[in-house]
Design a protein around this motif. Sequence first.
Motif, mmCIF file in Angstrom:
data_model
loop_
_atom_site.group_PDB
_atom_site.id
_atom_site.type_symbol
_atom_site.label_atom_id
_atom_site.label_comp_id
_atom_site.label_asym_id
_atom_site.label_seq_id
_atom_site.Cartn_x
_atom_site.Cartn_y
_atom_site.Cartn_z
ATOM 1 N N GLY A 141 37.474 -21.841 -16.459
ATOM 2 C CA GLY A 141 36.927 -20.479 -16.489
ATOM 3 C C GLY A 141 36.642 -20.003 -17.897
ATOM 4 N N ARG A 142 36.014 -18.875 -18.014
ATOM 5 C CA ARG A 142 35.577 -18.361 -19.305
ATOM 6 C C ARG A 142 36.743 -18.035 -20.218
ATOM 7 N NH1 ARG A 142 30.537 -14.483 -18.519
ATOM 8 N NH2 ARG A 142 30.004 -15.401 -20.503
ATOM 9 N N ARG A 143 37.873 -17.606 -19.676
ATOM 10 C CA ARG A 143 39.037 -17.291 -20.511
ATOM 11 C C ARG A 143 39.781 -18.581 -20.828
ATOM 12 N NH1 ARG A 143 42.351 -14.312 -16.758
ATOM 13 N NH2 ARG A 143 41.049 -15.329 -15.249
ATOM 14 N N ALA A 144 40.287 -18.682 -22.054
ATOM 15 C CA ALA A 144 41.069 -19.867 -22.417
ATOM 16 C C ALA A 144 42.273 -19.957 -21.489
ATOM 17 C CB ALA A 144 41.514 -19.776 -23.867
ATOM 18 N N GLY A 145 42.451 -21.086 -20.880
ATOM 19 C CA GLY A 145 43.566 -21.286 -19.962
ATOM 20 C C GLY A 145 43.364 -20.583 -18.638
ATOM 21 N N GLY A 146 42.164 -20.039 -18.420
ATOM 22 C CA GLY A 146 41.881 -19.299 -17.194
ATOM 23 C C GLY A 146 41.724 -20.226 -16.012
ATOM 24 N N PRO A 147 41.423 -19.634 -14.869
ATOM 25 C CA PRO A 147 41.286 -20.455 -13.667
ATOM 26 C C PRO A 147 40.054 -21.357 -13.750
ATOM 27 C CG PRO A 147 40.586 -18.204 -13.250
ATOM 28 C CD PRO A 147 41.167 -18.230 -14.631
ATOM 29 N N TRP A 148 40.031 -22.316 -12.894
ATOM 30 C CA TRP A 148 38.921 -23.259 -12.840
ATOM 31 C C TRP A 148 37.815 -22.682 -11.969
ATOM 32 C CZ3 TRP A 148 38.589 -27.909 -15.427
ATOM 33 C CH2 TRP A 148 39.730 -28.254 -16.153
ATOM 34 N N ALA A 149 36.577 -23.035 -12.267
ATOM 35 C CA ALA A 149 35.429 -22.580 -11.489
ATOM 36 C C ALA A 149 34.556 -23.763 -11.142
ATOM 37 C CB ALA A 149 34.621 -21.555 -12.290
ATOM 38 N N THR A 150 33.850 -23.662 -10.028
ATOM 39 C CA THR A 150 32.951 -24.735 -9.629
ATOM 40 C C THR A 150 31.551 -24.431 -10.113
ATOM 41 O OG1 THR A 150 32.547 -23.662 -7.515
ATOM 42 C CG2 THR A 150 34.259 -25.366 -7.570
ATOM 43 N N CYS A 151 30.786 -25.478 -10.329
ATOM 44 C CA CYS A 151 29.374 -25.376 -10.692
ATOM 45 C C CYS A 151 28.598 -26.184 -9.665
ATOM 46 C CB CYS A 151 29.100 -25.968 -12.063
ATOM 47 S SG CYS A 151 29.816 -25.064 -13.412
ATOM 48 N N ALA A 152 27.598 -25.582 -9.086
ATOM 49 C CA ALA A 152 26.726 -26.322 -8.176
ATOM 50 C C ALA A 152 25.506 -26.738 -8.976
ATOM 51 C CB ALA A 152 26.320 -25.438 -7.003
ATOM 52 N N VAL A 153 25.220 -28.001 -9.001
ATOM 53 C CA VAL A 153 24.101 -28.507 -9.793
ATOM 54 C C VAL A 153 23.012 -28.994 -8.848
ATOM 55 C CG1 VAL A 153 23.383 -30.172 -11.526
ATOM 56 C CG2 VAL A 153 25.672 -29.196 -11.632
ATOM 57 N N THR A 154 21.798 -28.498 -9.042
ATOM 58 C CA THR A 154 20.655 -28.932 -8.245
ATOM 59 C C THR A 154 19.575 -29.429 -9.182
ATOM 60 O OG1 THR A 154 19.682 -26.725 -8.265
ATOM 61 C CG2 THR A 154 21.126 -27.258 -6.404
ATOM 62 N N PHE A 155 18.686 -30.248 -8.696
ATOM 63 C CA PHE A 155 17.625 -30.818 -9.508
ATOM 64 C C PHE A 155 16.265 -30.595 -8.855
ATOM 65 C CE2 PHE A 155 21.437 -33.206 -10.506
ATOM 66 C CZ PHE A 155 21.433 -33.183 -11.888
ATOM 67 N N PRO A 156 15.680 -29.401 -8.989
ATOM 68 C CA PRO A 156 14.326 -29.201 -8.472
ATOM 69 C C PRO A 156 13.344 -29.964 -9.349
ATOM 70 C CG PRO A 156 15.054 -27.260 -9.662
ATOM 71 C CD PRO A 156 16.231 -28.206 -9.615
ATOM 72 N N PRO A 157 12.123 -30.178 -8.892
ATOM 73 C CA PRO A 157 11.153 -30.929 -9.686
ATOM 74 C C PRO A 157 10.995 -30.343 -11.087
ATOM 75 C CG PRO A 157 10.301 -30.503 -7.497
ATOM 76 C CD PRO A 157 11.584 -29.751 -7.621
ATOM 77 N N ARG A 158 11.175 -31.184 -12.097
ATOM 78 C CA ARG A 158 10.956 -30.869 -13.509
ATOM 79 C C ARG A 158 11.915 -29.847 -14.095
ATOM 80 N NH1 ARG A 158 5.204 -31.800 -15.397
ATOM 81 N NH2 ARG A 158 6.163 -30.651 -17.062
ATOM 82 N N TRP A 159 12.876 -29.374 -13.352
ATOM 83 C CA TRP A 159 13.828 -28.406 -13.869
ATOM 84 C C TRP A 159 15.238 -28.802 -13.462
ATOM 85 C CZ3 TRP A 159 12.726 -24.368 -17.070
ATOM 86 C CH2 TRP A 159 11.380 -24.023 -17.188
ATOM 87 N N ARG A 160 16.151 -28.488 -14.304
ATOM 88 C CA ARG A 160 17.564 -28.647 -13.955
ATOM 89 C C ARG A 160 18.166 -27.259 -13.999
ATOM 90 N NH1 ARG A 160 22.495 -29.248 -16.832
ATOM 91 N NH2 ARG A 160 24.019 -30.340 -15.565
ATOM 92 N N VAL A 161 18.698 -26.814 -12.898
ATOM 93 C CA VAL A 161 19.293 -25.491 -12.830
ATOM 94 C C VAL A 161 20.766 -25.657 -12.493
ATOM 95 C CG1 VAL A 161 19.215 -23.237 -11.708
ATOM 96 C CG2 VAL A 161 17.115 -24.560 -11.986
ATOM 97 N N ALA A 162 21.608 -25.096 -13.308
ATOM 98 C CA ALA A 162 23.047 -25.169 -13.053
ATOM 99 C C ALA A 162 23.592 -23.763 -12.905
ATOM 100 C CB ALA A 162 23.748 -25.890 -14.201
ATOM 101 N N PHE A 163 24.260 -23.516 -11.817
ATOM 102 C CA PHE A 163 24.864 -22.217 -11.567
ATOM 103 C C PHE A 163 26.378 -22.372 -11.678
ATOM 104 C CE2 PHE A 163 20.920 -22.398 -9.213
ATOM 105 C CZ PHE A 163 20.275 -21.251 -9.657
ATOM 106 N N CYS A 164 26.952 -21.731 -12.667
ATOM 107 C CA CYS A 164 28.394 -21.820 -12.869
ATOM 108 C C CYS A 164 29.013 -20.470 -12.584
ATOM 109 C CB CYS A 164 28.708 -22.243 -14.301
ATOM 110 S SG CYS A 164 28.079 -23.888 -14.688
ATOM 111 N N GLY A 165 29.860 -20.389 -11.586
ATOM 112 C CA GLY A 165 30.476 -19.116 -11.228
ATOM 113 C C GLY A 165 29.463 -18.211 -10.569
ATOM 114 N N ALA A 166 29.820 -16.976 -10.366
ATOM 115 C CA ALA A 166 28.941 -16.054 -9.651
ATOM 116 C C ALA A 166 27.974 -15.349 -10.573
ATOM 117 C CB ALA A 166 29.785 -15.024 -8.908
ATOM 118 N N SER A 167 28.289 -15.249 -11.874
ATOM 119 C CA SER A 167 27.482 -14.396 -12.727
ATOM 120 C C SER A 167 26.634 -15.116 -13.765
ATOM 121 C CB SER A 167 28.397 -13.399 -13.447
ATOM 122 O OG SER A 167 29.287 -14.109 -14.264
#
Length: 174
Positions: A141-167
């Motif tokens: 997570g964003r805070r040092a020692g904070g909780p862990w967060a998942t990232c969903a990684v998708t690969f649309p044509p010609r772009w890589r978009v990574a969404f980490c957390g909700a915000s």
Amino acid sequence: MVILGEAVLRLLMAAGRGQGQLLLLEDLHDADPETLGVLEYLVDNLEYSPVLLLATIRTDFSDALDLAQSARRRGAATLVELPPLTRPQAHEMIAAQLGADGPEQVPTEVLERLWEDSSGSPYLVEELLQSMIGAGTLVRGRRAGGPWATCAVTFPPRWRVAFCGASTASARRA
């Protein structure tokens, strides 16, 4: 094999200098026949020595498992079959590997995915978890020692978009 087995036995005794020794052999199911021959000699000759031989073997049929079962029948070995981790045990292991105080600090989808994919194998839990971290699927997570967060990684044509957390979201050209 007897000469090599005796040499290994003497080496263990000399290295121990009268104190106990632990000989750990992992993944014996992959061992070649020569190694198993030396091991059989050791098993039959370690009884009165201060050496503990500890070996890991899968329960699938193999020459190593046959050797271990034979040694048990002769009274030269004790076999302990470890059952798979339970769901709570796997969740605790995951939290411990991540340095979290408990499973509640790990995203539920991570706990469940690792449980389902590992079938309770501690080795697979650890390997799959490290794979998730290495691939960026699981990040601290964003805070040092904070909780862990998942990232969903998708690969649309010609772009890589990574969404980490909700915000947070980032996009860049592939």
